[in-house]
Design a protein around this motif. Structure first.
Motif, PDB file in Angstrom:
ATOM      1  N   ALA A 281       0.834  -1.208   0.000  1.00  0.00           N
ATOM      2  CA  ALA A 281       0.000   0.000   0.000  1.00  0.00           C
ATOM      3  C   ALA A 281       0.862   1.249   0.000  1.00  0.00           C
ATOM      4  CB  ALA A 281      -0.928  -0.003   1.214  1.00  0.00           C
ATOM      5  N   TYR A 282       2.112   1.141   0.435  1.00  0.00           N
ATOM      6  CA  TYR A 282       3.004   2.300   0.430  1.00  0.00           C
ATOM      7  C   TYR A 282       3.683   2.434  -0.926  1.00  0.00           C
ATOM      8  CZ  TYR A 282       6.269  -1.450   1.879  1.00  0.00           C
ATOM      9  OH  TYR A 282       6.979  -2.618   1.979  1.00  0.00           O
ATOM     10  N   THR A 283       4.148   3.653  -1.211  1.00  0.00           N
ATOM     11  CA  THR A 283       4.788   3.909  -2.507  1.00  0.00           C
ATOM     12  C   THR A 283       6.295   3.722  -2.449  1.00  0.00           C
ATOM     13  OG1 THR A 283       4.829   6.256  -1.895  1.00  0.00           O
ATOM     14  CG2 THR A 283       3.074   5.522  -3.406  1.00  0.00           C
ATOM     15  N   ARG A 284       6.899   4.026  -1.292  1.00  0.00           N
ATOM     16  CA  ARG A 284       8.354   3.984  -1.237  1.00  0.00           C
ATOM     17  C   ARG A 284       8.833   3.894   0.210  1.00  0.00           C
ATOM     18  NH1 ARG A 284      10.126  10.227  -2.942  1.00  0.00           N
ATOM     19  NH2 ARG A 284       8.955  11.302  -1.313  1.00  0.00           N
ATOM     20  N   ILE A 285      10.078   3.441   0.350  1.00  0.00           N
ATOM     21  CA  ILE A 285      10.759   3.423   1.640  1.00  0.00           C
ATOM     22  C   ILE A 285      12.035   4.239   1.510  1.00  0.00           C
ATOM     23  CG2 ILE A 285      11.920   2.015   3.379  1.00  0.00           C
ATOM     24  CD1 ILE A 285      10.126  -0.311   2.631  1.00  0.00           C
ATOM     25  N   THR A 286      12.259   5.126   2.451  1.00  0.00           N
ATOM     26  CA  THR A 286      13.488   5.916   2.490  1.00  0.00           C
ATOM     27  C   THR A 286      14.271   5.585   3.756  1.00  0.00           C
ATOM     28  OG1 THR A 286      12.582   7.740   1.185  1.00  0.00           O
ATOM     29  CG2 THR A 286      14.453   8.251   2.611  1.00  0.00           C
ATOM     30  N   GLU A 287      15.575   5.405   3.593  1.00  0.00           N
ATOM     31  CA  GLU A 287      16.478   5.179   4.716  1.00  0.00           C
ATOM     32  C   GLU A 287      17.316   6.441   4.912  1.00  0.00           C
ATOM     33  OE1 GLU A 287      19.748   1.903   6.331  1.00  0.00           O
ATOM     34  OE2 GLU A 287      19.185   1.920   4.203  1.00  0.00           O
ATOM     35  N   PHE A 288      17.174   7.075   6.059  1.00  0.00           N
ATOM     36  CA  PHE A 288      17.695   8.421   6.246  1.00  0.00           C
ATOM     37  C   PHE A 288      19.209   8.508   6.314  1.00  0.00           C
ATOM     38  CE2 PHE A 288      13.311   8.711   7.816  1.00  0.00           C
ATOM     39  CZ  PHE A 288      12.859   9.716   6.990  1.00  0.00           C
ATOM     40  N   LYS A 289      19.880   7.467   6.780  1.00  0.00           N
ATOM     41  CA  LYS A 289      21.333   7.545   6.918  1.00  0.00           C
ATOM     42  C   LYS A 289      22.024   7.737   5.572  1.00  0.00           C
ATOM     43  CE  LYS A 289      23.226   4.465   9.594  1.00  0.00           C
ATOM     44  NZ  LYS A 289      23.446   3.157  10.262  1.00  0.00           N
ATOM     45  N   HIS A 290      21.402   7.287   4.486  1.00  0.00           N
ATOM     46  CA  HIS A 290      21.959   7.563   3.155  1.00  0.00           C
ATOM     47  C   HIS A 290      21.999   9.077   2.920  1.00  0.00           C
ATOM     48  CE1 HIS A 290      22.102   3.507   1.334  1.00  0.00           C
ATOM     49  NE2 HIS A 290      21.029   3.252   2.058  1.00  0.00           N
ATOM     50  N   LEU A 291      20.931   9.755   3.332  1.00  0.00           N
ATOM     51  CA  LEU A 291      20.786  11.187   3.068  1.00  0.00           C
ATOM     52  C   LEU A 291      21.711  12.015   3.943  1.00  0.00           C
ATOM     53  CD1 LEU A 291      18.200   9.833   1.899  1.00  0.00           C
ATOM     54  CD2 LEU A 291      16.919  11.803   2.714  1.00  0.00           C
ATOM     55  N   THR A 292      21.827  11.630   5.201  1.00  0.00           N
ATOM     56  CA  THR A 292      22.532  12.463   6.170  1.00  0.00           C
ATOM     57  C   THR A 292      23.991  12.082   6.339  1.00  0.00           C
ATOM     58  OG1 THR A 292      21.961  11.010   8.023  1.00  0.00           O
ATOM     59  CG2 THR A 292      20.373  12.739   7.446  1.00  0.00           C
ATOM     60  N   GLY A 293      24.350  10.848   5.988  1.00  0.00           N
ATOM     61  CA  GLY A 293      25.705  10.371   6.215  1.00  0.00           C
ATOM     62  C   GLY A 293      25.992  10.043   7.671  1.00  0.00           C
ATOM     63  N   GLN A 294      24.935  10.005   8.479  1.00  0.00           N
ATOM     64  CA  GLN A 294      25.109   9.753   9.907  1.00  0.00           C
ATOM     65  C   GLN A 294      25.621   8.334  10.151  1.00  0.00           C
ATOM     66  OE1 GLN A 294      21.504  10.249  12.122  1.00  0.00           O
ATOM     67  NE2 GLN A 294      22.462   9.958  14.121  1.00  0.00           N
ATOM     68  N   GLN A 295      26.504   8.209  11.116  1.00  0.00           N
ATOM     69  CA  GLN A 295      26.992   6.901  11.562  1.00  0.00           C
ATOM     70  C   GLN A 295      26.192   6.488  12.798  1.00  0.00           C
ATOM     71  OE1 GLN A 295      29.453   5.219   9.718  1.00  0.00           O
ATOM     72  NE2 GLN A 295      29.035   6.958   8.362  1.00  0.00           N
ATOM     73  N   HIS A 296      25.649   5.282  12.754  1.00  0.00           N
ATOM     74  CA  HIS A 296      24.822   4.800  13.862  1.00  0.00           C
ATOM     75  C   HIS A 296      24.751   3.282  13.773  1.00  0.00           C
ATOM     76  CE1 HIS A 296      21.357   4.352  16.568  1.00  0.00           C
ATOM     77  NE2 HIS A 296      21.531   5.625  16.922  1.00  0.00           N
ATOM     78  N   THR A 297      24.645   2.633  14.933  1.00  0.00           N
ATOM     79  CA  THR A 297      24.607   1.162  14.930  1.00  0.00           C
ATOM     80  C   THR A 297      23.309   0.616  14.351  1.00  0.00           C
ATOM     81  OG1 THR A 297      23.769   1.195  17.203  1.00  0.00           O
ATOM     82  CG2 THR A 297      26.165   0.961  16.895  1.00  0.00           C
ATOM     83  N   GLY A 298      22.246   1.400  14.433  1.00  0.00           N
ATOM     84  CA  GLY A 298      20.977   1.012  13.842  1.00  0.00           C
ATOM     85  C   GLY A 298      20.624   1.942  12.702  1.00  0.00           C
ATOM     86  N   THR A 299      19.401   1.807  12.169  1.00  0.00           N
ATOM     87  CA  THR A 299      18.983   2.666  11.066  1.00  0.00           C
ATOM     88  C   THR A 299      17.492   2.949  11.183  1.00  0.00           C
ATOM     89  OG1 THR A 299      19.194   3.001   8.677  1.00  0.00           O
ATOM     90  CG2 THR A 299      18.390   0.852   9.384  1.00  0.00           C
ATOM     91  N   SER A 300      17.055   4.066  10.640  1.00  0.00           N
ATOM     92  CA  SER A 300      15.647   4.459  10.656  1.00  0.00           C
ATOM     93  C   SER A 300      15.139   4.630   9.235  1.00  0.00           C
ATOM     94  CB  SER A 300      15.453   5.765  11.446  1.00  0.00           C
ATOM     95  OG  SER A 300      15.671   5.561  12.829  1.00  0.00           O
ATOM     96  N   ILE A 301      13.948   4.112   9.000  1.00  0.00           N
ATOM     97  CA  ILE A 301      13.333   4.173   7.678  1.00  0.00           C
ATOM     98  C   ILE A 301      11.935   4.779   7.806  1.00  0.00           C
ATOM     99  CG2 ILE A 301      14.624   2.156   6.855  1.00  0.00           C
ATOM    100  CD1 ILE A 301      12.044   0.497   7.210  1.00  0.00           C
ATOM    101  N   VAL A 302      11.379   5.168   6.679  1.00  0.00           N
ATOM    102  CA  VAL A 302       9.996   5.636   6.664  1.00  0.00           C
ATOM    103  C   VAL A 302       9.303   5.084   5.424  1.00  0.00           C
ATOM    104  CG1 VAL A 302      10.478   7.833   5.438  1.00  0.00           C
ATOM    105  CG2 VAL A 302       8.453   7.630   6.911  1.00  0.00           C
ATOM    106  N   ARG A 303       8.091   4.603   5.624  1.00  0.00           N
ATOM    107  CA  ARG A 303       7.223   4.179   4.523  1.00  0.00           C
ATOM    108  C   ARG A 303       6.175   5.267   4.310  1.00  0.00           C
ATOM    109  NH1 ARG A 303       8.075  -0.187   7.871  1.00  0.00           N
ATOM    110  NH2 ARG A 303       9.136  -1.978   6.904  1.00  0.00           N
ATOM    111  N   GLU A 304       5.862   5.533   3.033  1.00  0.00           N
ATOM    112  CA  GLU A 304       4.903   6.591   2.706  1.00  0.00           C
ATOM    113  C   GLU A 304       3.626   5.997   2.132  1.00  0.00           C
ATOM    114  OE1 GLU A 304       6.444  10.024   0.588  1.00  0.00           O
ATOM    115  OE2 GLU A 304       8.482   9.407   1.117  1.00  0.00           O
ATOM    116  N   TYR A 305       2.519   6.369   2.747  1.00  0.00           N
ATOM    117  CA  TYR A 305       1.198   5.904   2.317  1.00  0.00           C
ATOM    118  C   TYR A 305       0.389   7.113   1.843  1.00  0.00           C
ATOM    119  CZ  TYR A 305       2.210   1.620   5.008  1.00  0.00           C
ATOM    120  OH  TYR A 305       2.767   0.463   5.499  1.00  0.00           O
TER     121      TYR A 305
END
Length: 371
Positions: A281-305
């Motif tokens: 049902a969502y159109t896309r998933i974005t992973e923010f660390k690609h955009l920001t270059g942030q270093q982190h042990t985990g990662t955050s994503i967003v799905r858009e509906y």
């Protein structure tokens, strides 16, 4: 004509790009500026913050800055350092990700071919369905890449994103997405592509940091429009709302965002955004660390509906909607002490840099009335 004069007060409705850029320009010209926003934060839809796990995320979906306007880039550079970033997207078809926008690699991987640039051009020429005149988004895509690629990458994505058939949308929607015979897999090819080094919110904080600017959050314009004294209003919200929906509601498309943190996952996907035109049902998933270059042990994503109800994000580009907007635009011209600027106020599918450009023009027009 607007009646702003030195030291008079301008009320800016909205602390996103349109309002904040205009506010800064007016403040530097010597005017007192009062900025209000009904949300509890500045930066509008570009607002970013660290989530509960310390990952910098864009609360309202990915905002990728790109422009060919050197003047716009240099103006914003007064308020931020930049991190070079070129956005890349993949589109998933039958479970496999392919470069998107469509390029030569897309064709070779999808169809098992070995085309060079001339071969890719010949392929597109062979499969395209000529349309004359080109009026709709369906016309644009069929005229460019033919039916199979249209159905694999565009048709269902458009249905989800807009709740309409591509044949019901103006040509400009699909015309925003290029088709390439080379192997350039960048989503944008603009001369300036970068992300604010410390995030958009920090950039807006610097933009609004001026002794002539006051900012009040959690304030709805409708609650105060008859109580706040000012000499001029700069309105960046939906133009139909300003006039109490006198001619009916202008259609806008909204979004619902589903944020998720993935612990102990260094990288969730190969590119910043993955499109899912035919699945989910969502159109896309974005992973923010690609955009920001942030270093982190985990990662955050967003799905858009995409959805019909909710905050207005996208004006819906159809001829009948443009005709309705023109009626509101005519009303706006009868309000000499109000300037309407921004995606919602001008009912335009603006990119961020275009909003900045429109705001700079609006501010200059106001300032020039003093001379």
């Amino acid at each position: 004509m607007p009646t702003l004069s030195p030291q008079n007060t301008a009320l800016i409705v909205g602390a996103g790009f349109a309002g904040s850029v205009t506010a800064r320009e007016l403040a530097e010209a010597g005017h007192r500026v009062r900025v209000i926003d009904k949300r509890p934060h500045i930066a509008g839809n570009a607002y970013d913050e660290r989530d509960a796990y310390g990952v910098l995320v864009h609360r309202y979906g990915p905002h990728i800055f790109h422009t060919n306007g050197e003047r716009i880039f240099q103006w914003l550079s007064r308020f931020t350092e930049w991190r070079p970033y070129e956005h890349r997207v993949r589109g998933v078809v039958d479970g496999r990700p392919y470069p998107f926008p469509i390029n030569r690699d897309t064709l070779n991987q999808l169809y098992g071919l070995d085309l060079d640039e001339a071969g890719a051009a010949a392929f597109f020429e062979r499969v395209r369905e000529p349309r004359e005149p080109v009026r709709t988004s369906e016309d644009v895509v069929l005229n460019s890449v033919g039916r199979d690629l249209y159905e694999k990458f565009f048709l269902n994505y458009t249905r989800k994103q807009w709740g309409l058939e591509p044949s019901e949308l103006k040509a400009g929607v699909a015309a925003r997405i290029p088709v390439r015979t080379n192997t350039d897999d960048r989503y944008f090819t603009d001369a300036f592509q970068a992300m604010p080094l410390h995030g958009y919110t920090r950039m807006f904080e610097a933009m609004l940091d001026h002794p002539n600017i006051t900012v009040e959050l959690g304030v709805d314009f409708d609650d105060v429009r008859h109580r706040i004294e000012r000499d001029h209003t700069v309105y960046t919200g939906p133009i139909d709302a300003y006039f109490g929906y006198r001619f009916g509601h202008l259609p806008y498309r909204s979004l619902r965002f589903e944020h998720e943190y993935l612990p102990d996952v260094a990288q969730y996907q190969e590119t910043g955004t993955i499109n899912y035109p035919n699945d989910h049902a969502y159109t896309r998933i974005t992973e923010f660390k690609h955009l920001t270059g942030q270093q982190h042990t985990g990662t955050s994503i967003v799905r858009e509906y995409p959805q019909a109800e909710g905050d207005p994000y996208y004006p819906v580009p159809r001829e009948e909607n443009e005709a309705l907007f023109k009626r509101y635009e005519a009303l706006a011209r009868t309000e000499p002490d109000v300037t309407f600027v921004g995606r919602l106020a001008q009912y335009r599918y603006y990119n961020m840099d275009q909003v900045v450009g429109a705001a700079l023009v609006a501010a200059r027009t106001l300032i020039d009335t003093l001379r």
